[in-house]
Design a protein around this motif. Structure first.
Motif, PDB file in Angstrom:
ATOM      1  N   VAL A   3      29.906  -8.893  51.579  1.00  0.00           N
ATOM      2  CA  VAL A   3      29.190 -10.040  52.115  1.00  0.00           C
ATOM      3  C   VAL A   3      28.782  -9.740  53.557  1.00  0.00           C
ATOM      4  CG1 VAL A   3      29.414 -12.472  52.776  1.00  0.00           C
ATOM      5  CG2 VAL A   3      30.305 -11.692  50.580  1.00  0.00           C
ATOM      6  N   TYR A   6      23.164  -5.831  54.687  1.00  0.00           N
ATOM      7  CA  TYR A   6      21.729  -5.972  54.481  1.00  0.00           C
ATOM      8  C   TYR A   6      21.273  -4.986  53.413  1.00  0.00           C
ATOM      9  CZ  TYR A   6      21.866  -8.619  58.780  1.00  0.00           C
ATOM     10  OH  TYR A   6      22.154  -9.558  59.734  1.00  0.00           O
ATOM     11  N   LEU A  27      17.030  -8.251  52.419  1.00  0.00           N
ATOM     12  CA  LEU A  27      17.935  -9.213  51.806  1.00  0.00           C
ATOM     13  C   LEU A  27      19.315  -9.094  52.440  1.00  0.00           C
ATOM     14  CD1 LEU A  27      16.936  -8.138  48.207  1.00  0.00           C
ATOM     15  CD2 LEU A  27      16.038 -10.122  49.402  1.00  0.00           C
ATOM     16  N   GLN A  28      20.138 -10.104  52.232  1.00  0.00           N
ATOM     17  CA  GLN A  28      21.519 -10.044  52.702  1.00  0.00           C
ATOM     18  C   GLN A  28      22.441 -10.406  51.556  1.00  0.00           C
ATOM     19  OE1 GLN A  28      22.602 -12.654  55.992  1.00  0.00           O
ATOM     20  NE2 GLN A  28      24.002 -11.076  56.725  1.00  0.00           N
ATOM     21  N   VAL A  30      25.258 -12.261  49.975  1.00  0.00           N
ATOM     22  CA  VAL A  30      25.915 -13.534  50.277  1.00  0.00           C
ATOM     23  C   VAL A  30      27.117 -13.798  49.379  1.00  0.00           C
ATOM     24  CG1 VAL A  30      23.887 -14.606  51.319  1.00  0.00           C
ATOM     25  CG2 VAL A  30      24.280 -14.850  48.862  1.00  0.00           C
ATOM     26  N   ASP A  31      27.260 -13.012  48.309  1.00  0.00           N
ATOM     27  CA  ASP A  31      28.424 -13.162  47.431  1.00  0.00           C
ATOM     28  C   ASP A  31      28.570 -11.888  46.600  1.00  0.00           C
ATOM     29  OD1 ASP A  31      30.636 -14.312  46.247  1.00  0.00           O
ATOM     30  OD2 ASP A  31      29.539 -15.932  45.259  1.00  0.00           O
ATOM     31  N   CYS A  34      29.782 -11.648  41.213  1.00  0.00           N
ATOM     32  CA  CYS A  34      29.096 -12.791  40.604  1.00  0.00           C
ATOM     33  C   CYS A  34      28.732 -12.477  39.157  1.00  0.00           C
ATOM     34  CB  CYS A  34      27.821 -13.103  41.371  1.00  0.00           C
ATOM     35  SG  CYS A  34      28.096 -13.555  43.072  1.00  0.00           S
ATOM     36  N   LYS A  54      25.097 -11.296  44.815  1.00  0.00           N
ATOM     37  CA  LYS A  54      24.116 -12.350  45.043  1.00  0.00           C
ATOM     38  C   LYS A  54      23.451 -12.046  46.378  1.00  0.00           C
ATOM     39  CE  LYS A  54      23.575 -17.333  45.023  1.00  0.00           C
ATOM     40  NZ  LYS A  54      24.285 -18.606  44.884  1.00  0.00           N
ATOM     41  N   LEU A  55      22.113 -11.944  46.356  1.00  0.00           N
ATOM     42  CA  LEU A  55      21.345 -11.580  47.531  1.00  0.00           C
ATOM     43  C   LEU A  55      20.445 -12.734  47.952  1.00  0.00           C
ATOM     44  CD1 LEU A  55      20.209  -8.064  46.268  1.00  0.00           C
ATOM     45  CD2 LEU A  55      22.121  -8.564  47.790  1.00  0.00           C
ATOM     46  N   LYS A  56      20.230 -12.855  49.265  1.00  0.00           N
ATOM     47  CA  LYS A  56      19.354 -13.895  49.807  1.00  0.00           C
ATOM     48  C   LYS A  56      18.263 -13.222  50.619  1.00  0.00           C
ATOM     49  CE  LYS A  56      19.388 -17.799  52.961  1.00  0.00           C
ATOM     50  NZ  LYS A  56      20.201 -18.570  53.909  1.00  0.00           N
ATOM     51  N   ASN A  57      17.020 -13.619  50.391  1.00  0.00           N
ATOM     52  CA  ASN A  57      15.905 -13.095  51.164  1.00  0.00           C
ATOM     53  C   ASN A  57      15.994 -13.682  52.573  1.00  0.00           C
ATOM     54  OD1 ASN A  57      13.550 -11.899  51.959  1.00  0.00           O
ATOM     55  ND2 ASN A  57      12.220 -13.167  50.710  1.00  0.00           N
ATOM     56  N   ILE A  58      16.015 -12.815  53.595  1.00  0.00           N
ATOM     57  CA  ILE A  58      16.178 -13.314  54.962  1.00  0.00           C
ATOM     58  C   ILE A  58      14.986 -12.994  55.862  1.00  0.00           C
ATOM     59  CG2 ILE A  58      18.692 -13.327  54.861  1.00  0.00           C
ATOM     60  CD1 ILE A  58      18.624 -10.696  56.480  1.00  0.00           C
TER      61      ILE A  58
END
Length: 99
Positions: A3, A6, A27-28, A30-31, A34, A54-58
């Motif tokens: 977590v 990048y 992306l980063q 985040v979990d 999963c 789990k990735l989040k576009n940042i």
């Protein structure tokens, strides 16, 4: 990966003249650990996978002309690997396109 890490995502497309075939996303993580939630898209028997990230576009999607295979190789990032831990210099260079 853990977590907070990048991830720079290379998008590929074999269509001639495609604007893709380059790094386009930052992306980063985040979990971790999963479950996949894409059973509806499988055309073969679905096998659950509980070790996904789990990735989040940042950052905004990069749509420039740089960051293709040749640019990556010029910075020591081989076009033949799917996963590469970057040096600080490589990460800073990529990050400069998403700031």
């Amino acid at each position: 990966m853990k977590v907070g890490d990048y991830v720079f995502l290379f998008v590929s497309d074999k269509t001639e003249g495609s604007p893709y075939n380059r790094v386009m996303f930052k992306l980063q993580v985040v979990d971790t650990d999963c479950s996949r939630d894409d059973k509806a898209y499988y055309k073969v028997p679905f096998t659950p996978d509980n070790s996904c990230f789990k990735l989040k576009n940042i950052a905004g999607k990069y749509m420039g002309k740089d960051l293709d295979h040749n640019d990556l190789e010029a910075h020591g990032i081989s076009r033949y690997v799917q996963y590469k831990r970057l040096s600080i210099e490589q990460a800073e260079w990529l990050d400069s396109y998403f700031s």
